[in-house]
Design a protein around this motif. Structure first.
Motif, PDB file in Angstrom:
ATOM      1  N   MET A 100       1.000-102.768  33.686  1.00 43.91           N
ATOM      2  CA  MET A 100       0.582-104.098  34.097  1.00 43.91           C
ATOM      3  C   MET A 100       1.660-104.741  34.977  1.00 43.91           C
ATOM      4  O   MET A 100       2.796-104.977  34.525  1.00 43.91           O
ATOM      5  CB  MET A 100       0.285-104.964  32.873  1.00 43.91           C
ATOM      6  CG  MET A 100      -0.766-104.356  31.946  1.00 43.91           C
ATOM      7  SD  MET A 100      -1.277-105.433  30.587  1.00 43.91           S
ATOM      8  CE  MET A 100      -2.124-106.728  31.488  1.00 43.91           C
ATOM      9  N   TYR A 101       1.275-105.010  36.237  1.00 44.38           N
ATOM     10  CA  TYR A 101       2.180-105.594  37.227  1.00 44.38           C
ATOM     11  C   TYR A 101       1.782-107.036  37.504  1.00 44.38           C
ATOM     12  O   TYR A 101       0.628-107.454  37.302  1.00 44.38           O
ATOM     13  CB  TYR A 101       2.126-104.804  38.537  1.00 44.38           C
ATOM     14  CG  TYR A 101       2.769-103.437  38.479  1.00 44.38           C
ATOM     15  CD1 TYR A 101       4.053-103.234  38.969  1.00 44.38           C
ATOM     16  CD2 TYR A 101       2.087-102.355  37.946  1.00 44.38           C
ATOM     17  CE1 TYR A 101       4.642-101.980  38.932  1.00 44.38           C
ATOM     18  CE2 TYR A 101       2.670-101.098  37.895  1.00 44.38           C
ATOM     19  CZ  TYR A 101       3.946-100.913  38.394  1.00 44.38           C
ATOM     20  OH  TYR A 101       4.530 -99.672  38.348  1.00 44.38           O
ATOM     21  N   HIS A 102       2.771-107.788  37.999  1.00 44.04           N
ATOM     22  CA  HIS A 102       2.539-109.164  38.434  1.00 44.04           C
ATOM     23  C   HIS A 102       3.308-109.376  39.733  1.00 44.04           C
ATOM     24  O   HIS A 102       4.538-109.224  39.778  1.00 44.04           O
ATOM     25  CB  HIS A 102       3.015-110.167  37.368  1.00 44.04           C
ATOM     26  CG  HIS A 102       2.824-111.601  37.766  1.00 44.04           C
ATOM     27  ND1 HIS A 102       3.799-112.333  38.417  1.00 44.04           N
ATOM     28  CD2 HIS A 102       1.753-112.435  37.616  1.00 44.04           C
ATOM     29  CE1 HIS A 102       3.352-113.552  38.629  1.00 44.04           C
ATOM     30  NE2 HIS A 102       2.110-113.644  38.146  1.00 44.04           N
ATOM     31  N   LEU A 106       6.588-104.709  37.770  1.00 49.27           N
ATOM     32  CA  LEU A 106       6.161-104.239  36.459  1.00 49.27           C
ATOM     33  C   LEU A 106       6.591-105.215  35.376  1.00 49.27           C
ATOM     34  O   LEU A 106       7.760-105.600  35.290  1.00 49.27           O
ATOM     35  CB  LEU A 106       6.763-102.853  36.184  1.00 49.27           C
ATOM     36  CG  LEU A 106       6.410-102.232  34.825  1.00 49.27           C
ATOM     37  CD1 LEU A 106       4.915-101.973  34.721  1.00 49.27           C
ATOM     38  CD2 LEU A 106       7.191-100.932  34.623  1.00 49.27           C
ATOM     39  N   ILE A 107       5.628-105.590  34.528  1.00 49.28           N
ATOM     40  CA  ILE A 107       5.905-106.475  33.401  1.00 49.28           C
ATOM     41  C   ILE A 107       5.775-105.717  32.080  1.00 49.28           C
ATOM     42  O   ILE A 107       6.692-105.717  31.264  1.00 49.28           O
ATOM     43  CB  ILE A 107       4.964-107.694  33.413  1.00 49.28           C
ATOM     44  CG1 ILE A 107       5.079-108.448  34.743  1.00 49.28           C
ATOM     45  CG2 ILE A 107       5.284-108.619  32.241  1.00 49.28           C
ATOM     46  CD1 ILE A 107       6.450-109.029  35.015  1.00 49.28           C
ATOM     47  N   LYS A 108       4.632-105.063  31.856  1.00 49.24           N
ATOM     48  CA  LYS A 108       4.399-104.337  30.604  1.00 49.24           C
ATOM     49  C   LYS A 108       3.937-102.918  30.917  1.00 49.24           C
ATOM     50  O   LYS A 108       2.869-102.724  31.518  1.00 49.24           O
ATOM     51  CB  LYS A 108       3.330-105.043  29.747  1.00 49.24           C
ATOM     52  CG  LYS A 108       3.750-106.382  29.200  1.00 49.24           C
ATOM     53  CD  LYS A 108       2.706-106.944  28.243  1.00 49.24           C
ATOM     54  CE  LYS A 108       2.654-106.155  26.953  1.00 49.24           C
ATOM     55  NZ  LYS A 108       1.737-106.741  25.961  1.00 49.24           N
ATOM     56  N   PRO A 109       4.699-101.904  30.501  1.00 46.55           N
ATOM     57  CA  PRO A 109       4.266-100.517  30.736  1.00 46.55           C
ATOM     58  C   PRO A 109       3.530 -99.927  29.529  1.00 46.55           C
ATOM     59  O   PRO A 109       3.814-100.266  28.377  1.00 46.55           O
ATOM     60  CB  PRO A 109       5.588 -99.786  30.962  1.00 46.55           C
ATOM     61  CG  PRO A 109       6.576-100.537  30.130  1.00 46.55           C
ATOM     62  CD  PRO A 109       6.107-101.969  30.093  1.00 46.55           C
ATOM     63  N   TYR A 110       2.567 -99.082  29.809  1.00 50.30           N
ATOM     64  CA  TYR A 110       1.867 -98.273  28.799  1.00 50.30           C
ATOM     65  C   TYR A 110       1.240 -99.127  27.687  1.00 50.30           C
ATOM     66  O   TYR A 110       1.446 -98.895  26.500  1.00 50.30           O
ATOM     67  CB  TYR A 110       2.805 -97.238  28.187  1.00 50.30           C
ATOM     68  CG  TYR A 110       3.504 -96.385  29.200  1.00 50.30           C
ATOM     69  CD1 TYR A 110       2.789 -95.722  30.198  1.00 50.30           C
ATOM     70  CD2 TYR A 110       4.892 -96.233  29.181  1.00 50.30           C
ATOM     71  CE1 TYR A 110       3.444 -94.937  31.142  1.00 50.30           C
ATOM     72  CE2 TYR A 110       5.541 -95.443  30.127  1.00 50.30           C
ATOM     73  CZ  TYR A 110       4.815 -94.808  31.101  1.00 50.30           C
ATOM     74  OH  TYR A 110       5.453 -94.033  32.036  1.00 50.30           O
TER      75      TYR A 110
END
Length: 316
Positions: A100-102, A106-110
């Motif tokens: 999850m990118y913003h 990248l903010i939250k991976p996997y």
């Protein structure tokens, strides 16, 4: 590189963040390696990054995807551009979930969503790349604020993942299973009950029966020449064509079996027909009885009830 030290006494287990369905022996470089984390920090890298004097080889997370499926999502309450959703199979398959990118960062991976939250192998090996600018990142840039828009996006990702898994895994597996079942149902090629062959020696020309299971493929060749000496039965092979010709008794027996089967089949047909007639007669009788009962009840309502003679009155 700058890494988080191992937490196990033997030093073999690597540090990893807690995720649903993730085994402790899975190697997730983004969790403990700064170089690995920085390499996918941006969805589309535009700058050169150096770590400890060595250039980081950046890569696009989407380059790991195969059989990808694209979609977009934008909640009614959010402005700006809709979220771009890209889902596909990842390589290696241990690295799966939603990246999850913003604003390209990248903010939250996997992040596990949908069927990846279940205690089975569904969704394993599926990676998603999402750039959602309408979300609100936390101050540490490691998570998103738990807003209505965030929950809506997670629900959308769950639906897309479940649909992708059905279209790419479950549906093809079901179709393959149906094809295998259809192939099993097809009539298998069977060998004849009796393998008749004729001796190719003109003075003999007797008909012989070869044992069941004999490969009859060579007999399809017109140039193949078979004689009695090639028979697997030594009595026939060594008789110098003097052994009596095999009789047709077996065909007569099979004809008798066919007649018996025919009689059995006809008897079963007669029995079924008699059962159907008896069933229809029982239904007609039941309907007639019900109709008669209703008629009697109807007549009884219209007729006055006979209460018997009136008792004498008492004279005072």
């Amino acid at each position: 590189d700058i890494k988080i030290s191992s937490y196990s006494p033997d030093g073999k287990s690597k540090f990893q963040q807690l995720r649903v369905g993730q085994g402790s022996n899975v190697d997730i470089p983004l969790d403990y390696s700064l170089r690995a984390y920085v390499s996918v920090l941006y969805k589309v890298p535009r700058m050169q990054i150096f770590l400890m004097g060595k250039k980081v080889k950046c890569k696009r997370a989407s380059q790991q995807l195969s059989e990808r499926m694209h979609d977009t999502y934008k909640p009614y309450s959010a402005g700006g551009q809709p979220a771009d959703i890209l889902i596909g199979f990842s390589e290696p398959e241990d690295l799966y979930g939603m990246m999850m990118y913003h604003n390209n960062r990248l903010i939250k991976p996997y992040v596990r969503v949908g069927c990846q939250m279940e205690a089975n192998a569904k969704g394993v090996g599926v990676l998603g790349i999402i750039d959602a600018n309408f979300l609100t990142p936390m101050h540490n840039k490691q998570d998103f604020a738990d807003t209505k828009e965030y929950r809506g996006l997670i629900n959308k990702l769950s639906q897309n993942l479940n649909m992708f898994w059905w279209a790419k895994v479950e549906k093809p597996a079901a179709e393959e299973k149906d094809r295998e079942e259809q192939q099993k149902k097809k009539r298998r090629r069977k060998q004849p009950d009796v393998n008749w062959v004729q001796c190719g020696y003109p003075p003999c020309a007797k008909w012989r029966i070869l044992p069941k299971g004999t490969d009859m493929t060579p007999f399809n060749d017109e140039n193949f020449h078979w004689v009695c000496s090639m028979h697997p039965n030594p009595k026939i092979a060594d008789s110098n064509h003097e052994y009596p010709e095999d009789t047709w008794d077996i065909d007569v027996v099979q004809g008798e079996e066919a007649a018996a089967k025919r009689r059995e089949w006809q008897a079963e047909k007669r029995q079924k027909k008699a059962e159907e007639v008896a069933k229809k007669d029982a239904q007609v009788l039941q309907l007639a009885q019900e109709g008669l009962l209703q008629h009697i009840q109807f007549e009884g309502v219209n007729q006055p009830v006979n209460a018997g003679p009136e008792p004498p009155r008492e004279v005072q």
